[in-house]
Enzyme design. Sequence first.
Site, PDB file in Angstrom:
ATOM      1  N   GLU A  84       3.336  27.051  31.157  1.00  0.00           N
ATOM      2  CA  GLU A  84       2.832  25.884  31.907  1.00  0.00           C
ATOM      3  C   GLU A  84       3.801  25.432  32.998  1.00  0.00           C
ATOM      4  O   GLU A  84       3.581  24.399  33.623  1.00  0.00           O
ATOM      5  CB  GLU A  84       2.564  24.707  30.950  1.00  0.00           C
ATOM      6  CG  GLU A  84       1.134  24.664  30.465  1.00  0.00           C
ATOM      7  CD  GLU A  84       0.772  23.376  29.759  1.00  0.00           C
ATOM      8  OE1 GLU A  84      -0.427  23.068  29.741  1.00  0.00           O
ATOM      9  OE2 GLU A  84       1.655  22.682  29.225  1.00  0.00           O
ATOM     10  N   LEU A 103      -5.022  34.407  14.984  1.00  0.00           N
ATOM     11  CA  LEU A 103      -6.463  34.704  15.077  1.00  0.00           C
ATOM     12  C   LEU A 103      -7.273  33.553  14.484  1.00  0.00           C
ATOM     13  O   LEU A 103      -8.244  33.778  13.756  1.00  0.00           O
ATOM     14  CB  LEU A 103      -6.752  36.013  14.334  1.00  0.00           C
ATOM     15  CG  LEU A 103      -6.101  37.264  14.959  1.00  0.00           C
ATOM     16  CD1 LEU A 103      -5.929  38.363  13.939  1.00  0.00           C
ATOM     17  CD2 LEU A 103      -6.919  37.770  16.135  1.00  0.00           C
ATOM     18  N   GLY A 104      -6.841  32.322  14.772  1.00  0.00           N
ATOM     19  CA  GLY A 104      -7.583  31.146  14.310  1.00  0.00           C
ATOM     20  C   GLY A 104      -7.739  31.140  12.800  1.00  0.00           C
ATOM     21  O   GLY A 104      -6.775  31.347  12.056  1.00  0.00           O
ATOM     22  N   ALA A 121      -2.371  23.151  18.251  1.00  0.00           N
ATOM     23  CA  ALA A 121      -2.048  23.868  17.009  1.00  0.00           C
ATOM     24  C   ALA A 121      -1.131  25.057  17.315  1.00  0.00           C
ATOM     25  O   ALA A 121      -0.188  25.339  16.569  1.00  0.00           O
ATOM     26  CB  ALA A 121      -3.325  24.343  16.328  1.00  0.00           C
ATOM     27  N   GLY A 122      -1.392  25.736  18.431  1.00  0.00           N
ATOM     28  CA  GLY A 122      -0.543  26.871  18.828  1.00  0.00           C
ATOM     29  C   GLY A 122       0.878  26.406  19.154  1.00  0.00           C
ATOM     30  O   GLY A 122       1.859  27.081  18.832  1.00  0.00           O
ATOM     31  N   ASP A 123       0.976  25.236  19.803  1.00  0.00           N
ATOM     32  CA  ASP A 123       2.303  24.692  20.138  1.00  0.00           C
ATOM     33  C   ASP A 123       3.051  24.347  18.853  1.00  0.00           C
ATOM     34  O   ASP A 123       4.262  24.585  18.740  1.00  0.00           O
ATOM     35  CB  ASP A 123       2.177  23.416  20.978  1.00  0.00           C
ATOM     36  CG  ASP A 123       1.245  23.588  22.171  1.00  0.00           C
ATOM     37  OD1 ASP A 123       1.091  24.733  22.642  1.00  0.00           O
ATOM     38  OD2 ASP A 123       0.661  22.582  22.623  1.00  0.00           O
ATOM     39  N   ARG A 166      -5.622  16.427  12.427  1.00  0.00           N
ATOM     40  CA  ARG A 166      -5.457  15.132  13.114  1.00  0.00           C
ATOM     41  C   ARG A 166      -5.786  15.266  14.595  1.00  0.00           C
ATOM     42  O   ARG A 166      -5.559  16.320  15.182  1.00  0.00           O
ATOM     43  CB  ARG A 166      -4.002  14.674  13.005  1.00  0.00           C
ATOM     44  CG  ARG A 166      -3.566  14.509  11.587  1.00  0.00           C
ATOM     45  CD  ARG A 166      -2.071  14.498  11.537  1.00  0.00           C
ATOM     46  NE  ARG A 166      -1.650  14.542  10.165  1.00  0.00           N
ATOM     47  CZ  ARG A 166      -0.441  14.882   9.765  1.00  0.00           C
ATOM     48  NH1 ARG A 166       0.479  15.207  10.638  1.00  0.00           N
ATOM     49  NH2 ARG A 166      -0.144  14.901   8.491  1.00  0.00           N
TER      50      ARG A 166
HETATM   51  O1  RIB Z   1      -1.638  23.052  24.006  1.00  0.00           O
HETATM   52  C1  RIB Z   1      -2.122  21.746  24.152  1.00  0.00           C
HETATM   53  C2  RIB Z   1      -1.596  21.117  25.387  1.00  0.00           C
HETATM   54  O2  RIB Z   1      -2.121  21.793  26.503  1.00  0.00           O
HETATM   55  C3  RIB Z   1      -2.010  19.684  25.571  1.00  0.00           C
HETATM   56  O3  RIB Z   1      -1.104  18.776  24.988  1.00  0.00           O
HETATM   57  C4  RIB Z   1      -2.125  19.535  27.074  1.00  0.00           C
HETATM   58  O4  RIB Z   1      -1.178  18.701  27.634  1.00  0.00           O
HETATM   59  C5  RIB Z   1      -2.036  20.952  27.624  1.00  0.00           C
HETATM   60  O5  RIB Z   1      -0.828  21.181  28.192  1.00  0.00           O
END
Ligand code: RIB
Length: 312
Positions: free
Chosen positions: A143, A226-227, A256-258, A291
């Site tokens: 990002e 894979l979810g 969830a990935g983060d 959540r």
């Molecule tokens: O992965 C989720 C994130 O993607 C969100 O918090 C949003 O800000 C985007 O960057």
Amino acid sequence: MSKIVVVGSSNTDMVIRSRTIPRPGETVIGGQFVMNAGGKGANQAVAAARLGGDVAFVARVGNDMFGKQAIQGLVAEGIDTRYVKKDETEATGIALILVDEQAENLISVASGANEKLSPEDVLEAEETSRLISSAKVIVTQLETPLATLEKTAELASQFQIPLILDPAPAPKTPLPASLLEKLACIKPNETEASYLTGIPVTDFDSARQAARILHEKGVKMVLITLGRQGVLVSDGIREPEILPAIQVEAVDSTAAGDCFSGALACGLAEGKSLRDAAQFAIVAAGLSVTRLGAQQSMPTREEVLAFTEGKK
Ligand code: RIB
């Protein structure tokens, strides 16, 4: 010194959860609104910190209300924000997120200051306080500019610090070979793995093939999420292993990935094996899905341990 260094994005998320996600031209009424801190990098940093990690974050926000709130939130989590710069020309990143009753989402991001996070910012953190060379694990995503990621990878490789790349959002052009060969670990979901390898990844067989391709490009550890099917874990030496997802009542899959990447970094930084760190990350990410929101959905270490104990 911080053990986990996250280099990446910070956003403010404006979220509406409603019955369905509208199609173009449609209006859906009756949703619930929350504003909460997000951004893939900041989410990873918060996940790792709540799970017990000693975390520093390298990022850029705008010199505005949202940027100040984002930094305050990170400080409250015990994260070292000395390397989060307030950009004077760009606004803090904003994400508009729609979530439906199936916990699926749709996200549009105005990157703002994230686009200004520069290779020099990372270099400065290293030169002023040896932030990179003294880390145990470094985590990043897609990002912020690719040049910044490449500088991070170059420094990580120079100092032999393991670098985890969460290749999200999915790269639309191939990532440079010179970058992939410097990664200790990559953690794509099925869509990202498809973009990275050119093969459609839908199940464990195709994930196994994708993992092999990524190992051939020089990545040491590959985890493909894979979810609900679970996670393929491959260290490039043994046969890849499949770890099942946990069964939860899903509310919102955002971040969830983060959460998975932050938890993985936390596990590896404290010396867990790849398999154990992945297992820890599966539980953390599974709990985050129960959540609404991004950073506000990240579980604590106590919650992850309680869930794991309850399963024994
Ligand atoms: O992965 C989720 C994130 O993607 C969100 O918090 C949003 O800000 C985007 O960057």
